[in-house]
Design an enzyme around this catalytic site. Structure first.
Site, short mmCIF file in Angstrom:
data_model
loop_
_atom_site.label_atom_id
_atom_site.label_comp_id
_atom_site.label_asym_id
_atom_site.label_seq_id
_atom_site.Cartn_x
_atom_site.Cartn_y
_atom_site.Cartn_z
N GLN A 201 61.41 18.43 64.47
CA GLN A 201 60.50 17.69 65.36
C GLN A 201 59.29 17.15 64.59
O GLN A 201 58.72 16.12 64.94
CB GLN A 201 60.00 18.58 66.51
CG GLN A 201 61.03 18.90 67.56
CD GLN A 201 61.76 20.20 67.29
OE1 GLN A 201 61.89 20.61 66.14
NE2 GLN A 201 62.26 20.84 68.32
N ASP A 242 53.74 26.28 74.45
CA ASP A 242 54.74 26.21 75.53
C ASP A 242 54.39 27.15 76.68
O ASP A 242 54.77 26.89 77.83
CB ASP A 242 56.13 26.53 74.99
CG ASP A 242 56.63 25.36 74.18
OD1 ASP A 242 56.30 25.29 72.99
OD2 ASP A 242 57.31 24.49 74.74
N ASN A 252 54.93 29.10 71.02
CA ASN A 252 55.07 27.70 70.59
C ASN A 252 56.26 27.65 69.64
O ASN A 252 56.89 28.69 69.34
CB ASN A 252 53.78 27.22 69.90
CG ASN A 252 53.78 25.71 69.70
OD1 ASN A 252 54.05 24.95 70.64
ND2 ASN A 252 53.51 25.25 68.49
N LYS A 253 56.58 26.47 69.17
CA LYS A 253 57.75 26.26 68.33
C LYS A 253 57.87 27.30 67.22
O LYS A 253 56.88 27.66 66.58
CB LYS A 253 57.67 24.85 67.74
CG LYS A 253 58.78 24.44 66.80
CD LYS A 253 60.16 24.63 67.36
CE LYS A 253 60.39 23.93 68.68
NZ LYS A 253 61.63 24.39 69.37
#
Ligand code: MRU
Length: 347
Positions: A201, A242, A252-253
């Site tokens: 991403q 998130d 989060n990621k």
């Protein structure tokens, strides 16, 4: 074709469709999809055609309105039970980002507040709410950008992980919003973007959108963050979120918590940028956050011409990790900047 006007997701009310950019095709192709069936919307979320916590939330709200408008139910009970089934169906797509759950709850509240009215009025109210959630996301991200830009006034370069830019929201983004607003104010920050394995991403999406916006961007592999920090190439880290638990632990990621540990080691401020809707008062600590596990193929096969690991070797693929609250310098939100100890002010 519907014109998104630079936004990532929109509600085409004329044709009753959720309109998105297919993010799996970026940066090489810009493909716009108009979606109207619950199966295709759910698949788009699962396959990350639309992704990023706020973008998923906004899309779910629009999807529920689109599906409600398509409903063939003629009595209220049938309409409500179909609506609730659609909610459950969408909620089954991805478990970690709270924005999906938040948006579905907001839409349910509208449905129940309209109980007793005729079905056309209920559908209209749902549409108004979906459009409001869409518009609010733009406003929230802009405010995050304004608060963040002030914090970054004396900084020259930041590191970011994953994509928490406009492609993860409707416009501006969360972690990238301060960079965009700083640029509007004449302050050009340099950005180091982690590639963000396994789905890239950072490399595909963050680099694409920052490059399009004329922002000086350098791509690094995930394992280069320490080098960049040790050599004083960055003076702040900005990431999205998130789900933020009541104690400030932040999902989060995958890879975010490692970046936070490095930032603390090198005394670099680590900021989490998120709208208030990403804070989840019902989740007490990070241990209570459900982490999505994805297919090992994304690690071993996707983005390679041939499988890159020996046959028979499995791969672990958690999509997110949790950064402990004490590693986070501050949360940059649409309501201001807060430390983990001050979260109760916005819950
Ligand atoms: O799996 P993804 O691409 O949906 O993960 C996205 C992230 O982890 C983002 O950093 C997060 O949603 C914040 S987006 C503003």
């Amino acid at each position: 074709m519907f014109d998104l006007h630079g936004e990532t997701v929109a509600y085409d009310t004329e044709n009753n469709k959720l309109v998105i950019i297919d993010q799996t095709k970026l940066p090489n192709e810009t493909v716009v999809l108009s979606l109207g069936k619950k199966e295709e919307i759910c698949t788009a979320i699962k396959e990350l055609k639309l992704r990023g916590a706020p973008c998923i939330g906004v899309s779910a709200a629009i999807a529920l309105s689109v599906l409600a408008n398509e409903s063939k139910q003629t009595d209220e009970d049938g309409f409500i039970s179909e609506f609730l089934e659609n909610c459950e169906y969408l909620l089954s797509s991805r478990p970690t980002a709270v924005n999906l759950f938040w948006a579905v709850e907001e839409m349910k509240k509208v449905l129940f507040s309209c109980k007793g009215e005729n079905l056309d009025n209920i559908k209209k109210a749902l549409q108004v709410k979906a459009l409001q959630i869409h518009g609010d996301d733009i406003e929230c991200c802009k405010r995050i950008g304004e608060y963040g830009a002030r914090l970054l006034e004396n900084k020259s370069a930041v590191l970011t992980h994953c994509n928490a830019g406009r492609l993860a929201c409707v416009k501006y983004g969360t972690a990238l919003a301060p960079i965009y607003i700083a640029k509007e104010n004449g302050h050009n920050l340099k950005v180091y973007a982690d590639e963000t394995r396994p789905l890239l991403q950072g490399a595909r999406l963050t680099c694409y959108e920052l490059n399009e916006a004329g922002i000086d961007t350098t791509l690094i592999c995930d394992n280069m963050a320490s080098y960049v920090m040790k050599n004083k190439l960055v003076d702040a880290v900005l990431v999205g979120a998130d789900r933020i638990a009541a104690n400030g632990d932040t999902a989060n990621k995958i890879g975010t918590s490692g970046v936070a540990i490095l930032a603390q080691h090198y005394s670099i401020p680590f900021y989490v940028c998120a709208p208030v809707s990403t804070f989840d008062k019902n989740t007490l600590t990070g241990d209570d956050i459900k982490i999505e596990m994805r297919s090992p193929d994304e690690v071993t096969e996707m983005h390679y011409q041939k499988r890159m690991a020996p046959d028979g070797v499995s791969a672990l693929n958690p999509a997110f990790d949790v950064t402990d609250a004490d590693l986070i310098t501050a949360f940059i939100t649409d309501k201001g900047v807060f430390s983990a100890c001050e979260i109760n002010k916005i819950l």
